[in-house]
Design a protein around this motif. Structure first.
Motif, PDB file in Angstrom:
ATOM      1  N   LEU A 398       4.510  38.011 -25.344  1.00  0.00           N
ATOM      2  CA  LEU A 398       5.845  38.208 -24.900  1.00  0.00           C
ATOM      3  C   LEU A 398       6.693  37.164 -25.766  1.00  0.00           C
ATOM      4  N   TYR A 399       7.802  37.542 -26.299  1.00  0.00           N
ATOM      5  CA  TYR A 399       8.668  36.915 -26.812  1.00  0.00           C
ATOM      6  C   TYR A 399       9.950  36.480 -25.999  1.00  0.00           C
ATOM      7  N   PHE A 400       9.844  35.111 -25.846  1.00  0.00           N
ATOM      8  CA  PHE A 400      10.770  34.417 -24.787  1.00  0.00           C
ATOM      9  C   PHE A 400      11.878  33.567 -25.527  1.00  0.00           C
ATOM     10  N   PHE A 401      13.018  33.826 -25.684  1.00  0.00           N
ATOM     11  CA  PHE A 401      13.855  33.109 -26.634  1.00  0.00           C
ATOM     12  C   PHE A 401      15.352  33.134 -25.938  1.00  0.00           C
ATOM     13  N   HIS A 402      16.186  32.033 -26.499  1.00  0.00           N
ATOM     14  CA  HIS A 402      17.672  31.869 -26.126  1.00  0.00           C
ATOM     15  C   HIS A 402      17.700  32.125 -24.515  1.00  0.00           C
ATOM     16  N   ASN A 403      16.799  31.655 -23.669  1.00  0.00           N
ATOM     17  CA  ASN A 403      16.812  31.700 -22.320  1.00  0.00           C
ATOM     18  C   ASN A 403      17.148  30.276 -22.008  1.00  0.00           C
ATOM     19  N   THR A 404      18.007  30.335 -20.628  1.00  0.00           N
ATOM     20  CA  THR A 404      18.005  28.989 -19.915  1.00  0.00           C
ATOM     21  C   THR A 404      17.583  28.989 -18.576  1.00  0.00           C
ATOM     22  N   VAL A 423       2.433  34.026 -25.127  1.00  0.00           N
ATOM     23  CA  VAL A 423       3.814  33.995 -25.124  1.00  0.00           C
ATOM     24  C   VAL A 423       4.582  33.018 -26.303  1.00  0.00           C
ATOM     25  N   GLU A 424       5.206  33.474 -26.949  1.00  0.00           N
ATOM     26  CA  GLU A 424       5.822  32.893 -27.846  1.00  0.00           C
ATOM     27  C   GLU A 424       7.514  32.418 -27.273  1.00  0.00           C
ATOM     28  N   ALA A 425       7.585  31.052 -27.157  1.00  0.00           N
ATOM     29  CA  ALA A 425       8.891  30.629 -26.655  1.00  0.00           C
ATOM     30  C   ALA A 425       9.541  29.652 -27.693  1.00  0.00           C
ATOM     31  N   TRP A 426      10.777  30.096 -27.764  1.00  0.00           N
ATOM     32  CA  TRP A 426      11.618  29.117 -28.878  1.00  0.00           C
ATOM     33  C   TRP A 426      13.163  29.411 -28.447  1.00  0.00           C
ATOM     34  N   ASN A 427      13.770  28.290 -28.846  1.00  0.00           N
ATOM     35  CA  ASN A 427      15.377  28.260 -28.382  1.00  0.00           C
ATOM     36  C   ASN A 427      15.417  28.371 -27.101  1.00  0.00           C
ATOM     37  N   ASN A 428      14.848  27.840 -26.141  1.00  0.00           N
ATOM     38  CA  ASN A 428      15.203  27.955 -24.841  1.00  0.00           C
ATOM     39  C   ASN A 428      15.621  26.421 -24.228  1.00  0.00           C
TER      40      ASN A 428
END
Length: 550
Positions: A398-404, A423-428
Motif C-alpha cells: 500500500l502506497y500511502f502519501f500526501h494524506n492528512t 505499507v510505504e508511507a511518506w509526505n503525510n
C-alpha cells in the motif's frame, strides 16, 4: 456487539457463495442485529441533508446534463411537465448507446426504482443525470414507498416463491438502482459505459418498504445498497448525494468470468452521509469489489449513529483512492482480500492486486475506531492451499502519501494483517488534536500458524504529533524509518481548513521526492479553505507535506 464470526471472518456478501457454516453464522448474526434494530433506533425519517460544497465540473470531468447528440439516440426527460412524470414510466429496459435519461428537480421526491442493463460504448455512453433547480439542489429519488416499473418484474432474475406466486425480488429488495443484465439478455451480458450522476438517493434501508414490480409491498434487505452494481464495465457514479441507506454503493465481482467482474468503476465527487445499519459491522458506506477502481473527490460524512461498519471497504484489484474527505467509521479505509474473485486477483490480476495507492485524502478518526487504514485481509486461520483466508490476502504494498489525518481521540494509524503486506508511507501529516497516535494497531484476530501477523511499515518523511508510539508492545511485524519522522507539540495545520499554518512551518516546501513505484500517480488535487477539491499548485521550492498546499 459481535466483533467477528467464530472463525474470525466477516461473512461473504454473496448469499449463494456462503459455506454452510458461515451461512448459519450469518443467520444467527442477523437475528441478533434485528433485535438491536428494533431496540436501538436505526429507522424513522430520512437523515437530514447537510451541505457539502459543490465541486467544479472540470475537476469532476463532468459535462452538463444534456442530450448526447449521438445520431439516433433518445433523450428521455422526466419531471413536471415532461414526457415522463415518474421514473417507473421510463422504458429502462430499452435504453441504448447514446441515450440519456434527464431527471428534472421538483419539489416532491421521485418514488421510483430501476435497473440499468444498457450497453453503451466509449463514444456513445448511456447517461442518467439530474438537472438541479435554481438553488442548486439535486433531484431526490426516495426509496421509501418507491415502485418498481412493472415491465422490469420478469427481467430482474433470481426467482423466489412467496404465497404461491413466483417473484423476482432479491435485487429489488437490495437497492434503488441495480446494474445487471436482464433475463432477456445473454447470461454473459453486462451493462457497460453508463454514467449515473447529479441525483440524491435516499431511504433504502430495512426500516423502509417499497412496492415491487408485481405490486407487492416488501421491506428492504439489510445487506443492500442504494446503488448496487451486480456487474458492469466502465461505470461512473458521480456527483450524487446518497443518504439513509444500508450502504451507499456496493459492487460485486466473481470468478465466473470477465462478464461477472465489475471493471473500470469510477466513484467520484459524491456526498455520502447517514448510511449503515445500527449494531452491525457488515454494511459500509461504500463496499467495492472491482477491477481498476478509482474512488476520488468524495465526501464521506458521518455514518448512521450506532452503525459499526467502515467508511470504505475495498476488495478490489487496482485500487486508487485519492482526494477524498472521510470522517469516521470503524476504519476510514479497509483494504482487504478479493474473496469472491481471488482466482483472478491472485492470477491474471496479481500485479495490480499486489499494489494500492491512497493519496491526497483528508482522513478524520475519532473514538471507538479501530485504525485509520487496514490493509491485508479479514478472514483468518486458514492453512496453505485453502481458497480463503491468509493465502489470498493482498500480499503486496500500500502506497500511502500526501494524506492528512486528524484524530480527536487516541487513535491507531495502520493495521497491517501479516508480514507479507507492506505499507510505504511518506509526505503525510498525522495530527493528534486529542489523545495520542500509535503508528500501528495489533492484528488481534487469530492469524493462521503459517503466517506472522502485524505487517511491515516503512516510513519516509512524515510529520506526526509528539508523544506518538509504535503501538502494542506485542506487535510482531516491523517498523523502519522512524528517524525520518518530523514531530512537534503543536499542530502545523488549521484544524478547520486543514491548511498548513504560516510562519516557519516545517511541513511547508518539505515534501520528499516521490518513489519510482508511485511515479505514475502525481498529486494534482488538494482542498481549498472550503474543503472543496481544486487543482493543486506548488507554491514554493517543493510541495508541502499532507493533502493541502499552503
Amino acid at each position: 456487539m459481535l466483533d467477528r464470526f467464530p472463525n474470525g471472518s466477516e461473512p461473504m456478501p454473496s448469499k449463494s457463495s456462503l459455506s454452510p457454516t458461515l451461512a448459519r453464522a450469518r443467520v444467527a448474526y442477523l437475528m441478533l442485529a434485528a433485535v438491536c434494530l428494533a431496540s436501538c433506533g436505526g429507522g424513522g425519517s430520512a437523515t437530514p441533508s447537510t451541505s457539502s460544497p459543490a465541486i467544479a465540473p472540470a475537476i469532476l470531468a463532468l459535462t452538463p446534463c444534456a442530450p448526447s447528440g449521438v445520431t439516433g439516440a433518445t433523450d428521455y426527460q422526466v419531471g413536471d411537465g415532461q414526457a415522463y412524470t415518474e421514473l417507473e414510466q421510463v422504458p429502462w429496459e430499452n435504453l441504448r448507446a447514446g441515450d440519456t435519461v434527464r431527471i428534472h428537480h421538483r419539489a416532491t421526491a421521485y418514488k421510483g426504482k430501476f435497473m440499468l442493463s444498457a450497453q453503451g460504448t466509449a463514444i456513445a455512453p448511456v447517461r442518467v443525470c439530474g438537472i438541479r433547480n435554481a438553488s442548486n439542489q439535486r433531484p431526490t429519488i426516495d426509496g421509501s414507498g418507491a415502485t418498481t416499473r412493472p415491465a422490469l418484474e420478469t427481467l430482474y432474475g433470481s426467482t423466489t416463491v412467496t404465497a404461491g406466486r413466483t417473484v423476482r425480488e432479491i435485487h429489488q429488495s437490495r437497492s434503488i438502482v441495480v446494474f445487471k443484465q436482464t433475463t432477456a439478455q445473454s447470461s454473459s451480458a453486462y451493462p457497460q459505459h453508463i454514467q449515473l450522476d447529479g441525483l440524491h438517493f435516499t431511504r433504502a434501508h430495512p426500516s423502509y418498504s417499497y412496492t415491487d414490480g408485481g405490486g407487492v409491498v416488501r421491506s428492504y434487505d439489510q445487506f443492500g445498497a442504494c446503488i448496487w452494481v451486480e456487474r458492469g464495465h466502465n461505470i461512473t457514479i458521480a456527483d450524487n448525494e446518497i443518504s439513509d441507506c444500508q450502504m451507499a454503493i456496493f459492487s460485486k465481482s466473481t470468478d465466473d468470468g470477465l462478464f461477472a467482474r465489475t471493471h473500470d468503476l469510477r466513484v467520484a465527487g459524491n456526498y455520502f452521509h447517514g448510511n449503515g445499519v445500527v449494531g452491525s459491522f457488515l454494511e459500509h458506506t461504500t463496499y467495492l469489489q472491482s477491477v481498476n477502481l478509482v474512488v476520488e473527490l468524495n465526501h464521506y460524512g458521518p455514518m448512521r449513529s450506532g452503525a459499526g461498519g467502515n467508511q470504505h471497504k475495498d476488495r478490489s484489484v487496482g485500487s486508487v483512492i485519492r482526494y477524498n474527505r472521510i470522517e469516521g467509521g470503524a476504519h476510514n479505509l479497509d483494504l482487504v482480500e478479493a474473496e469472491d474473485f481471488y482466482v483472478y486477483a491472485t492470477g491474471a490480476g496479481a500485479t495490480d492486486y499486489r499494489r494500492a495507492f491512497v493519496y491526497g485524502n483528508l482522513l478524520n478518526i475519532g473514538s471507538g475506531s479501530r485504525a485509520v487504514v487496514h490493509y491485508g485481509g479479514d478472514h483468518f486461520t486458514s492453512v496453505p492451499g485453502d481458497n480463503w483466508g491468509e493465502g489470498i490476502f493482498r500480499k503486496g504494498t500500500l502506497y500511502f502519501f500526501h494524506n492528512t489525518v486528524q484524530a480527536s481521540a487516541n487513535a491507531r494509524l495502520f493495521r497491517i494483517s501479516t508480514t507479507e503486506e507492506t505499507v510505504e508511507a511518506w509526505n503525510n501529516v498525522f495530527v493528534a488534536n486529542a489523545g495520542t497516535l500509535s503508528l500501528r494497531e495489533r492484528e488481534n484476530d487469530p492469524i493462521g500458524a503459517a503466517w506472522t501477523p502485524d505487517g511491515v511499515l516503512n516510513l519516509g518523511r512524515n510529520w506526526i504529533s509528539s508523544g506518538w508510539s509504535l503501538g502494542n508492545a506485542a506487535l510482531q511485524g516491523s517498523v523502519s524509518g522512524t528517524a525520518n519522522l518530523l514531530t512537534g507539540a503543536s499542530s502545523p495545520i488549521s484544524a478547520s481548513t486543514w491548511s498548513p499554518l504560516a510562519g516557519g512551518n516545517v511541513i511547508v516546501d518539505n515534501a520528499a521526492a516521490t518513489p519510482t513505484a508511485a511515479s505514475g500517480h502525481p498529486v494534482t488535487r488538494h482542498f481549498d479553505t472550503s474543503l472543496v477539491p481544486v487543482a493543486r499548485p506548488v507554491n514554493g521550492t517543493a510541495a508541502d507535506l499532507g493533502a493541502v498546499e499552503r
